[in-house]
Design a protein around this motif. Structure first.
Motif, PDB file in Angstrom:
ATOM      1  N   LEU A 119       4.617   7.386   9.087  1.00 52.01           N
ATOM      2  CA  LEU A 119       4.789   7.365   7.634  1.00 52.01           C
ATOM      3  C   LEU A 119       6.161   6.823   7.248  1.00 52.01           C
ATOM      4  CD1 LEU A 119       3.094  10.707   6.528  1.00 52.01           C
ATOM      5  CD2 LEU A 119       2.441   8.397   5.858  1.00 52.01           C
ATOM      6  N   LEU A 120       7.184   7.224   7.994  1.00 51.27           N
ATOM      7  CA  LEU A 120       8.520   6.713   7.709  1.00 51.27           C
ATOM      8  C   LEU A 120       8.593   5.195   7.926  1.00 51.27           C
ATOM      9  CD1 LEU A 120      10.768   9.530   9.221  1.00 51.27           C
ATOM     10  CD2 LEU A 120      10.415   8.997   6.801  1.00 51.27           C
ATOM     11  N   ASP A 121       7.923   4.722   8.954  1.00 51.11           N
ATOM     12  CA  ASP A 121       7.876   3.271   9.193  1.00 51.11           C
ATOM     13  C   ASP A 121       7.188   2.549   8.043  1.00 51.11           C
ATOM     14  OD1 ASP A 121       9.191   3.593  11.595  1.00 51.11           O
ATOM     15  OD2 ASP A 121       7.362   3.454  12.824  1.00 51.11           O
ATOM     16  N   ARG A 122       6.072   3.104   7.540  1.00 54.52           N
ATOM     17  CA  ARG A 122       5.366   2.486   6.421  1.00 54.52           C
ATOM     18  C   ARG A 122       6.232   2.492   5.162  1.00 54.52           C
ATOM     19  NH1 ARG A 122       2.690   2.821  10.527  1.00 54.52           N
ATOM     20  NH2 ARG A 122       3.980   1.054  10.943  1.00 54.52           N
ATOM     21  N   LEU A 123       6.998   3.581   4.949  1.00 55.91           N
ATOM     22  CA  LEU A 123       7.902   3.633   3.795  1.00 55.91           C
ATOM     23  C   LEU A 123       8.997   2.576   3.912  1.00 55.91           C
ATOM     24  CD1 LEU A 123       8.176   7.507   3.315  1.00 55.91           C
ATOM     25  CD2 LEU A 123       7.244   5.872   1.667  1.00 55.91           C
ATOM     26  N   ASP A 124       9.510   2.371   5.117  1.00 45.65           N
ATOM     27  CA  ASP A 124      10.513   1.318   5.332  1.00 45.65           C
ATOM     28  C   ASP A 124       9.928  -0.065   5.055  1.00 45.65           C
ATOM     29  OD1 ASP A 124      12.690   2.894   5.920  1.00 45.65           O
ATOM     30  OD2 ASP A 124      12.418   2.780   8.096  1.00 45.65           O
ATOM     31  N   GLU A 125       8.684  -0.295   5.506  1.00 45.05           N
ATOM     32  CA  GLU A 125       8.022  -1.580   5.234  1.00 45.05           C
ATOM     33  C   GLU A 125       7.900  -1.823   3.733  1.00 45.05           C
ATOM     34  OE1 GLU A 125       4.181  -1.665   7.066  1.00 45.05           O
ATOM     35  OE2 GLU A 125       4.995  -1.499   9.089  1.00 45.05           O
ATOM     36  N   LEU A 126       7.524  -0.783   3.008  1.00 45.37           N
ATOM     37  CA  LEU A 126       7.380  -0.900   1.558  1.00 45.37           C
ATOM     38  C   LEU A 126       8.725  -1.197   0.911  1.00 45.37           C
ATOM     39  CD1 LEU A 126       5.646  -0.686  -0.984  1.00 45.37           C
ATOM     40  CD2 LEU A 126       6.096   1.780  -0.957  1.00 45.37           C
ATOM     41  N   LYS A 127       9.762  -0.503   1.351  1.00 43.62           N
ATOM     42  CA  LYS A 127      11.101  -0.725   0.797  1.00 43.62           C
ATOM     43  C   LYS A 127      11.541  -2.170   1.018  1.00 43.62           C
ATOM     44  CE  LYS A 127      14.608   0.507   3.192  1.00 43.62           C
ATOM     45  NZ  LYS A 127      15.609   1.231   3.952  1.00 43.62           N
ATOM     46  N   LEU A 128      11.336  -2.686   2.227  1.00 44.93           N
ATOM     47  CA  LEU A 128      11.730  -4.059   2.526  1.00 44.93           C
ATOM     48  C   LEU A 128      10.920  -5.067   1.709  1.00 44.93           C
ATOM     49  CD1 LEU A 128      12.224  -3.810   6.395  1.00 44.93           C
ATOM     50  CD2 LEU A 128      13.994  -3.975   4.633  1.00 44.93           C
ATOM     51  N   ALA A 129       9.645  -4.795   1.521  1.00 46.59           N
ATOM     52  CA  ALA A 129       8.798  -5.695   0.720  1.00 46.59           C
ATOM     53  C   ALA A 129       9.263  -5.716  -0.726  1.00 46.59           C
ATOM     54  CB  ALA A 129       7.344  -5.271   0.808  1.00 46.59           C
ATOM     55  N   LEU A 130       9.573  -4.548  -1.284  1.00 43.36           N
ATOM     56  CA  LEU A 130      10.020  -4.485  -2.674  1.00 43.36           C
ATOM     57  C   LEU A 130      11.390  -5.141  -2.843  1.00 43.36           C
ATOM     58  CD1 LEU A 130       8.841  -0.893  -3.669  1.00 43.36           C
ATOM     59  CD2 LEU A 130       7.816  -3.087  -4.306  1.00 43.36           C
ATOM     60  N   LEU A 131      12.281  -4.959  -1.861  1.00 45.40           N
ATOM     61  CA  LEU A 131      13.598  -5.599  -1.931  1.00 45.40           C
ATOM     62  C   LEU A 131      13.501  -7.119  -1.823  1.00 45.40           C
ATOM     63  CD1 LEU A 131      15.791  -3.149   0.182  1.00 45.40           C
ATOM     64  CD2 LEU A 131      15.900  -3.530  -2.289  1.00 45.40           C
ATOM     65  N   ALA A 132      12.474  -7.601  -1.142  1.00 43.12           N
ATOM     66  CA  ALA A 132      12.266  -9.043  -0.999  1.00 43.12           C
ATOM     67  C   ALA A 132      11.543  -9.624  -2.218  1.00 43.12           C
ATOM     68  CB  ALA A 132      11.469  -9.329   0.272  1.00 43.12           C
ATOM     69  N   GLY A 133      11.195  -8.788  -3.172  1.00 42.38           N
ATOM     70  CA  GLY A 133      10.533  -9.262  -4.382  1.00 42.38           C
ATOM     71  C   GLY A 133       9.032  -9.405  -4.239  1.00 42.38           C
ATOM     72  N   GLU A 134       8.458  -8.885  -3.186  1.00 49.70           N
ATOM     73  CA  GLU A 134       7.012  -8.956  -2.976  1.00 49.70           C
ATOM     74  C   GLU A 134       6.347  -7.751  -3.629  1.00 49.70           C
ATOM     75  OE1 GLU A 134       6.615  -9.028   1.244  1.00 49.70           O
ATOM     76  OE2 GLU A 134       7.786 -10.858   1.463  1.00 49.70           O
ATOM     77  N   SER A 135       5.041  -7.839  -3.798  1.00 49.48           N
ATOM     78  CA  SER A 135       4.312  -6.722  -4.404  1.00 49.48           C
ATOM     79  C   SER A 135       4.170  -5.550  -3.433  1.00 49.48           C
ATOM     80  CB  SER A 135       2.930  -7.174  -4.875  1.00 49.48           C
ATOM     81  OG  SER A 135       2.119  -7.507  -3.758  1.00 49.48           O
ATOM     82  N   GLY A 136       4.103  -5.838  -2.156  1.00 49.89           N
ATOM     83  CA  GLY A 136       3.994  -4.777  -1.157  1.00 49.89           C
ATOM     84  C   GLY A 136       2.618  -4.153  -1.069  1.00 49.89           C
ATOM     85  N   GLU A 137       1.588  -4.880  -1.523  1.00 51.84           N
ATOM     86  CA  GLU A 137       0.225  -4.328  -1.506  1.00 51.84           C
ATOM     87  C   GLU A 137      -0.226  -3.978  -0.090  1.00 51.84           C
ATOM     88  OE1 GLU A 137      -1.737  -3.367  -4.027  1.00 51.84           O
ATOM     89  OE2 GLU A 137      -0.034  -3.859  -5.308  1.00 51.84           O
TER      90      GLU A 137
END
Length: 141
Positions: free
Chosen positions: A76-94
């Protein structure tokens, strides 16, 4: 009286008894057919032993439950990190949100350690908050 197979006592086999220590006697004239029932009972015992071993493997120890709980928390922590990186990169993170949702739906093994349970509760809560925020963003768009 001779016992043959699982059906109990059978007729005695003619032959000369041999005396052994303690008054026990064994017939020397055993027929070749007498070995088959013994072999059948041995193979049956082998099957029941394998079944017992497989049943024991299905029982999960406390250590294994703890490992699974920790592995789920780290995932779960890994998935949260992936989401954070996607949002910081300006992606939707779907895609990250979908993986986070799947990870959160996985069964969580219970652990008697209150500290670990509390930490896992906090991780679950953070993941649920991120999913709820994403749902609010979808509805607003």
């Amino acid at each position: 009286m001779k016992i043959t197979g699982p059906y109990g006592p059978g007729p005695t086999t003619p032959g000369r008894p041999v005396r052994a220590a303690g008054g026990f006697s064994v017939s020397q004239g055993a027929s070749p057919g007498a070995a088959a029932p013994v072999q059948a009972s041995i193979s049956t015992a082998g099957v029941s032993d394998v079944s017992a071993l497989m049943a024991l493997q299905g029982v999960e120890s406390a250590t294994e439950r703890r490992r699974r709980a920790v592995r789920r928390g780290r995932g779960l922590l890994d998935r949260l990190d992936e989401l954070k990186l996607a949002l910081l990169a300006g992606e939707s993170g779907e895609a990250s949100l979908e993986r986070l949702s799947r990870s959160l739906r996985e069964e969580r093994p219970e652990d008697p350690d209150r500290t670990l349970s509390s930490l896992l509760d906090q991780i679950d809560l953070r993941a649920a908050v991120e999913l709820a925020k994403a749902e609010v963003r979808r509805r607003a768009a």
